[in-house]
Design a protein around this motif. Structure first.
Motif, PDB file in Angstrom:
ATOM      1  N   VAL A 176       1.574  22.536  -0.466  1.00 54.35           N
ATOM      2  CA  VAL A 176       3.407  22.786  -0.292  1.00 54.35           C
ATOM      3  C   VAL A 176       3.812  21.637  -0.718  1.00 54.35           C
ATOM      4  CG1 VAL A 176       5.577  23.271   0.951  1.00 54.35           C
ATOM      5  CG2 VAL A 176       2.974  24.861   1.190  1.00 54.35           C
ATOM      6  N   LEU A 177       3.608  19.926   0.010  1.00 54.44           N
ATOM      7  CA  LEU A 177       4.596  18.822  -0.325  1.00 54.44           C
ATOM      8  C   LEU A 177       3.139  17.907  -0.052  1.00 54.44           C
ATOM      9  CD1 LEU A 177       7.420  19.606   2.019  1.00 54.44           C
ATOM     10  CD2 LEU A 177       7.175  19.905  -0.765  1.00 54.44           C
ATOM     11  N   ASN A 178       3.931  16.591  -0.276  1.00 55.78           N
ATOM     12  CA  ASN A 178       2.778  15.590  -0.932  1.00 55.78           C
ATOM     13  C   ASN A 178       4.126  15.134  -0.200  1.00 55.78           C
ATOM     14  OD1 ASN A 178       2.224  15.861  -3.821  1.00 55.78           O
ATOM     15  ND2 ASN A 178       0.846  16.552  -1.899  1.00 55.78           N
ATOM     16  N   VAL A 179       3.950  14.169   1.539  1.00 57.23           N
ATOM     17  CA  VAL A 179       4.760  13.102   1.731  1.00 57.23           C
ATOM     18  C   VAL A 179       4.790  11.595   1.784  1.00 57.23           C
ATOM     19  CG1 VAL A 179       6.399  12.795   3.947  1.00 57.23           C
ATOM     20  CG2 VAL A 179       5.741  15.382   3.055  1.00 57.23           C
ATOM     21  N   THR A 180       5.063  11.068   1.150  1.00 55.87           N
ATOM     22  CA  THR A 180       4.273   9.143   1.112  1.00 55.87           C
ATOM     23  C   THR A 180       5.015   8.696   1.587  1.00 55.87           C
ATOM     24  OG1 THR A 180       3.636  10.530  -1.571  1.00 55.87           O
ATOM     25  CG2 THR A 180       3.973   7.852  -0.940  1.00 55.87           C
ATOM     26  N   GLY A 181       4.837   7.290   1.785  1.00 60.99           N
ATOM     27  CA  GLY A 181       5.242   6.760   2.419  1.00 60.99           C
ATOM     28  C   GLY A 181       4.258   5.025   2.024  1.00 60.99           C
ATOM     29  N   THR A 182       5.436   4.341   1.873  1.00 66.06           N
ATOM     30  CA  THR A 182       4.655   2.724   1.228  1.00 66.06           C
ATOM     31  C   THR A 182       4.792   1.602   2.437  1.00 66.06           C
ATOM     32  OG1 THR A 182       6.720   2.171  -0.142  1.00 66.06           O
ATOM     33  CG2 THR A 182       4.973   3.133  -1.442  1.00 66.06           C
ATOM     34  N   ALA A 238       0.828  -1.003  -0.347  1.00 66.56           N
ATOM     35  CA  ALA A 238       0.172  -0.210   0.571  1.00 66.56           C
ATOM     36  C   ALA A 238       0.582   0.734   0.049  1.00 66.56           C
ATOM     37  CB  ALA A 238      -0.934   0.034   1.420  1.00 66.56           C
ATOM     38  N   ALA A 239       0.143   2.344  -0.481  1.00 66.38           N
ATOM     39  CA  ALA A 239       0.856   3.992  -0.431  1.00 66.38           C
ATOM     40  C   ALA A 239      -0.011   4.889   0.355  1.00 66.38           C
ATOM     41  CB  ALA A 239       1.509   4.059  -1.946  1.00 66.38           C
ATOM     42  N   ALA A 240       0.466   5.806   1.279  1.00 62.76           N
ATOM     43  CA  ALA A 240      -0.418   7.027   1.555  1.00 62.76           C
ATOM     44  C   ALA A 240      -0.014   7.699   1.245  1.00 62.76           C
ATOM     45  CB  ALA A 240      -0.599   6.344   3.055  1.00 62.76           C
ATOM     46  N   THR A 241      -0.020   8.970   1.184  1.00 59.40           N
ATOM     47  CA  THR A 241       0.493  10.600   1.306  1.00 59.40           C
ATOM     48  C   THR A 241      -0.150  12.123   2.159  1.00 59.40           C
ATOM     49  OG1 THR A 241       1.785  11.925   0.100  1.00 59.40           O
ATOM     50  CG2 THR A 241      -1.202  11.453  -0.515  1.00 59.40           C
ATOM     51  N   VAL A 242      -0.009  12.415   2.620  1.00 60.04           N
ATOM     52  CA  VAL A 242      -0.354  13.349   3.668  1.00 60.04           C
ATOM     53  C   VAL A 242       0.499  14.783   2.886  1.00 60.04           C
ATOM     54  CG1 VAL A 242      -0.024  14.476   6.100  1.00 60.04           C
ATOM     55  CG2 VAL A 242       0.441  12.345   5.976  1.00 60.04           C
ATOM     56  N   VAL A 243      -0.237  14.833   2.786  1.00 59.65           N
ATOM     57  CA  VAL A 243      -0.230  17.062   2.398  1.00 59.65           C
ATOM     58  C   VAL A 243       0.603  17.799   3.256  1.00 59.65           C
ATOM     59  CG1 VAL A 243      -0.890  19.411   0.956  1.00 59.65           C
ATOM     60  CG2 VAL A 243      -1.848  16.777   0.597  1.00 59.65           C
ATOM     61  N   ALA A 244       1.557  18.635   2.907  1.00 60.50           N
ATOM     62  CA  ALA A 244       1.773  19.633   4.049  1.00 60.50           C
ATOM     63  C   ALA A 244       1.792  20.928   3.221  1.00 60.50           C
ATOM     64  CB  ALA A 244       3.947  19.465   4.327  1.00 60.50           C
ATOM     65  N   LEU A 280      14.908  26.737  -0.712  1.00 59.89           N
ATOM     66  CA  LEU A 280      13.933  26.144  -1.021  1.00 59.89           C
ATOM     67  C   LEU A 280      12.554  26.743  -0.263  1.00 59.89           C
ATOM     68  CD1 LEU A 280      12.070  23.867  -2.504  1.00 59.89           C
ATOM     69  CD2 LEU A 280      11.992  22.375  -0.365  1.00 59.89           C
ATOM     70  N   LEU A 281      12.066  27.090  -1.314  1.00 54.42           N
ATOM     71  CA  LEU A 281      10.447  27.952   0.170  1.00 54.42           C
ATOM     72  C   LEU A 281       9.335  27.807  -0.789  1.00 54.42           C
ATOM     73  CD1 LEU A 281      12.091  32.178  -1.500  1.00 54.42           C
ATOM     74  CD2 LEU A 281      12.436  30.605   1.124  1.00 54.42           C
ATOM     75  N   THR A 282       8.081  27.747  -0.100  1.00 52.23           N
ATOM     76  CA  THR A 282       6.922  28.179  -0.086  1.00 52.23           C
ATOM     77  C   THR A 282       5.988  28.584  -1.196  1.00 52.23           C
ATOM     78  OG1 THR A 282       5.899  29.138   1.226  1.00 52.23           O
ATOM     79  CG2 THR A 282       6.604  27.190   2.574  1.00 52.23           C
ATOM     80  N   ASN A 283       5.355  28.197  -2.254  1.00 51.22           N
ATOM     81  CA  ASN A 283       5.261  29.126  -3.525  1.00 51.22           C
ATOM     82  C   ASN A 283       3.592  28.333  -3.863  1.00 51.22           C
ATOM     83  OD1 ASN A 283       5.165  30.997  -5.298  1.00 51.22           O
ATOM     84  ND2 ASN A 283       5.719  29.348  -6.453  1.00 51.22           N
ATOM     85  N   GLY A 284       2.719  27.928  -3.081  1.00 50.46           N
ATOM     86  CA  GLY A 284       1.204  27.476  -3.189  1.00 50.46           C
ATOM     87  C   GLY A 284       0.903  26.936  -1.675  1.00 50.46           C
ATOM     88  N   GLY A 285      -0.675  27.487  -1.942  1.00 45.40           N
ATOM     89  CA  GLY A 285      -1.651  26.570  -0.842  1.00 45.40           C
ATOM     90  C   GLY A 285      -1.048  25.099  -0.159  1.00 45.40           C
ATOM     91  N   GLY A 335       3.247  23.056  -3.537  1.00 45.11           N
ATOM     92  CA  GLY A 335       3.637  24.479  -3.803  1.00 45.11           C
ATOM     93  C   GLY A 335       5.289  24.830  -3.962  1.00 45.11           C
ATOM     94  N   THR A 336       5.776  24.501  -4.329  1.00 43.15           N
ATOM     95  CA  THR A 336       7.492  25.161  -3.764  1.00 43.15           C
ATOM     96  C   THR A 336       8.200  25.976  -4.768  1.00 43.15           C
ATOM     97  OG1 THR A 336       8.967  23.219  -4.586  1.00 43.15           O
ATOM     98  CG2 THR A 336       7.510  23.220  -2.550  1.00 43.15           C
ATOM     99  N   LYS A 337       9.576  26.645  -4.449  1.00 44.06           N
ATOM    100  CA  LYS A 337      10.209  27.575  -5.260  1.00 44.06           C
ATOM    101  C   LYS A 337      11.930  27.886  -5.015  1.00 44.06           C
ATOM    102  CE  LYS A 337       9.473  31.564  -4.399  1.00 44.06           C
ATOM    103  NZ  LYS A 337       8.559  33.213  -4.857  1.00 44.06           N
ATOM    104  N   LEU A 338      13.034  26.997  -5.540  1.00 47.06           N
ATOM    105  CA  LEU A 338      14.081  27.415  -5.391  1.00 47.06           C
ATOM    106  C   LEU A 338      14.594  28.321  -6.040  1.00 47.06           C
ATOM    107  CD1 LEU A 338      16.207  25.260  -4.236  1.00 47.06           C
ATOM    108  CD2 LEU A 338      16.843  24.863  -6.767  1.00 47.06           C
ATOM    109  N   GLU A 339      14.903  29.009  -4.844  1.00 48.71           N
ATOM    110  CA  GLU A 339      16.084  30.296  -5.109  1.00 48.71           C
ATOM    111  C   GLU A 339      16.796  30.251  -4.996  1.00 48.71           C
ATOM    112  OE1 GLU A 339      13.497  34.136  -3.449  1.00 48.71           O
ATOM    113  OE2 GLU A 339      11.981  33.839  -4.568  1.00 48.71           O
TER     114      GLU A 339
END
Length: 428
Positions: free
Chosen positions: A383-389, A330-336, A376-381, A368-372
Motif C-alpha cells: 500500500v505505502l512505502n514510508v522512507t526515511g533519510t 543513507a535512506a531506508a523504506t518500510v512497506v505498509a 484515500l483508500l487501499t488498492n493493492g497488496g 496500492g492506493t486510490k483517491l475516492e
C-alpha cells in the motif's frame, strides 16, 4: 518540459516526485498513477491502462510530452518502447527485445553464460517429470523459478525436496500463466543479495547506489516471497572495490552481449547479485526496469537531476555526462502492506495518518492506493512505502519507523526488522 510516467506503484510515485524537484519539469502525468500522484502539485493521473499503447501515444503527442518513462516490466516486455518510438516519442526503457533479459530467465541465463558473467549453475526444463527427477537427484536446498514475469513471486528457494516439487507443480499447472511454460532449476547460493541498478544508453553504463531489499513477508526473512517489504541504500556490503568488479564483470559485459545481439538497450539494467561469504558474487537475475522498493531509497539520495540522466540515456550521450552526484548519508523504506498479502487481501480500507507521517520528516510514497472523493483508500497488496533519510542508517530507519507508526488502515502489516542485515554488518 512535460514527462509522462507509466505505472501506478511506489516506484512510479518516487519517479514523479524526483522529476518534479527539477525546475526544468513543468508537469508530470502518471498513467494510471495512484492516490499519491493524484494529489501532488504539478502532477496528475491519466486513467489509461499501461498496455494501452495507442492511447498513451495519442495523448503524449497531443500534450507535447518531452519524455516517457516506463516503470513496470510488463509493458516493456510487451513492446511499449518500440511502439512509442515508432510514433517519434522519446522513451526511457528498453525495447521488447531488450526486455527479454527479465521476461525470460532462460534467455537471460544463456546471455550470461555466453558473456561469461558469473552466475549460478542452472538447468531448464519443459516437463514437470524431468524437473522433479532432477530435484530428487540433486536434493535441497535448491531454487525453482518460473521462466517469465511473475510479479516477483515466481521464485522458490526450496529448503526441502518436497517444497521444490510443489513449486514445480504450481508452475506447470499455470499458477504464473505463460511464465510456467519453462522451469529453471538453479543451484542455491548462500550469502546476501544486493540490487545494483544501472543507467545505460546502450554504449555506456553507470551504476546507481547499491541497495538491499527484504523480499520475504516475515521478520527474520521468513515466509513467502513478495515484491519487497523494505529496502535501504547504499548497501555497505557492496564496497567500492566490489562495485568496480561488478562494473567490469557484470554491467559492461552485459551491455556488450546485448549489442552483440544487435539490441540497442536504453534504460535501466538491474542486476540482482548474491554476495557470497568469501566476498565474491554471482548474478541471480537481471531486471529491465527500476527496482521497487529500491527506487524509493535511491532517488531520495540522488543529487544529479533525474531528467538529465534519463535524457542522456535516451539520446545516447551518457558518456559525456559528469559523474552522478549523491547526497551523503543513507535512506531506508518500510512497506505498509494489506493484511493477508502476498495472499488474499481486501481493498477499500480508509488510510489515515499520512500528513502526520510526513510532518515527522518521512517521505510517503504511495503504491496500492486510490483517491475516492476526499478519502484515500487501499488498492493493492503493498500500500505505502514510508522512507526515511539521515546521516546514517540508524537515523534513516528511525525516521521511517516513526513515520509508519503514525499511519493506520484496517489490517495494516509491516515488518519491524527492516535493516537488520545492515545493523549486523556494522556491528560485525
Amino acid at each position: 518540459m512535460k514527462v509522462l510516467v507509466v505505472g501506478n506503484g511506489g516506484r512510479e510515485h518516487a519517479l514523479a516526485w524526483k522529476l518534479l524537484q527539477s525546475k526544468q519539469i513543468e508537469q508530470v502525468i502518471c498513467v494510471p498513477g495512484n492516490g499519491g500522484t493524484a494529489t501532488m502539485s504539478s502532477c496528475r493521473n491519466l486513467l489509461l491502462a499501461v498496455d494501452d499503447f495507442e492511447g498513451i501515444s495519442q495523448f503524449a503527442k497531443q500534450e507535447g510530452i518531452s519524455l516517457v518513462v516506463v516503470g513496470p516490466e510488463v509493458p516493456l516486455a510487451r513492446g511499449i518502447s518500440d511502439y512509442l518510438q515508432n510514433s517519434d516519442l522519446r522513451v526511457f526503457g528498453p525495447s521488447k527485445a531488450g526486455a527479454q533479459i527479465e521476461a525470460s530467465k532462460t534467455w537471460a541465463k544463456t546471455l550470461m553464460q555466453e558473456a561469461k558473467i558469473p552466475t549460478a549453475h542452472a538447468t531448464v526444463f519443459t516437463q514437470a517429470t524431468a524437473a522433479k527427477s532432477y530435484v530428487k537427484e540433486h536434493g535441497a536446498p535448491i531454487v525453482v523459478k518460473a521462466d517469465g514475469l511473475a510479479a516477483g513471486k515466481g521464485v522458490t528457494v526450496a529448503q526441502t525436496v518436497d517444497e521444490a516439487i510443489a513449486a514445480i507443480e504450481a508452475i506447470f499447472e499455470g499458477q504464473f500463466g505463460s511464465a510456467g511454460n519453462f522451469v529453471v532449476i538453479e543451484e542455491c547460493l548462500k550469502g546476501q543479495e544486493v540490487s545494483v541498478l544501472a543507467l545505460t544508453d546502450g554504449l555506456t553504463i553507470r551504476p546507481l547506489l547499491p541497495a538491499q531489499d527484504h523480499k520475504r513477508i516475515g521478520e527474520g526473512d521468513t515466509g513467502e516471497n513478495t515484491g519487497g517489504m523494505g529496502a535501504y541504500a547504499p548497501a555497505p556490503i557492496a564496497t567500492p572495490e566490489l562495485m568496480e568488479r561488478v562494473q567490469k564483470d557484470v554491467l559492461e559485459k552485459a551491455i556488450t552481449a546485448l549489442r552483440n545481439r544487435e539490441i540497442d538497450y536504453r534504460g535501466v539494467l538491474y542486476a540482482g547479485l548474491m554476495i557470497t561469504p568469501d566476498g565474491n558474487f554471482k548474478v541471480l537475475e537481471f531486471n529491465c526496469r527500476f527496482g521497487d522498493p529500491e527506487t524509493q531509497v535511491i532517488l531520495p539520495l540522488l543529487e544529479t537531476p533525474l531528467e538529465e540522466l534519463l535524457l542522456a540515456c535516451v539520446e545516447q550521450r551518457l558518456a559525456a555526462m559528469p559523474p552522478i552526484t549523491w547526497k551523503p548519508g543513507a535512506a531506508a523504506t518500510v512497506v505498509a502492506a494489506s493484511g493477508g498479502y502476498p495472499g488474499v487481501y481486501e481493498n477499500g480500507m480508509v488510510i489515515t495518518g499520512i500528513p502526520e507521517a510526513e510532518a515527522s520528516g518521512a517521505i510517503v510514497f504511495h503504491a496500492g492506493t486510490k483517491l475516492e472523493g476526499q478519502q484515500l483508500l487501499t488498492n493493492g497488496g503493498r500500500v505505502l512505502n514510508v522512507t526515511g533519510t539521515g546521516e546514517n542508517f540508524e537515523q534513516a530507519l528511525a525516521q521511517a519507523y516513526a513515520g509508519i507508526e503514525r499511519i493506520h488502515f484496517e489490517g495494516i502489516y509491516y515488518r519491524r526488522d527492516i535493516g537488520h542485515r545492515v545493523k549486523a554488518f556494522r556491528n560485525g
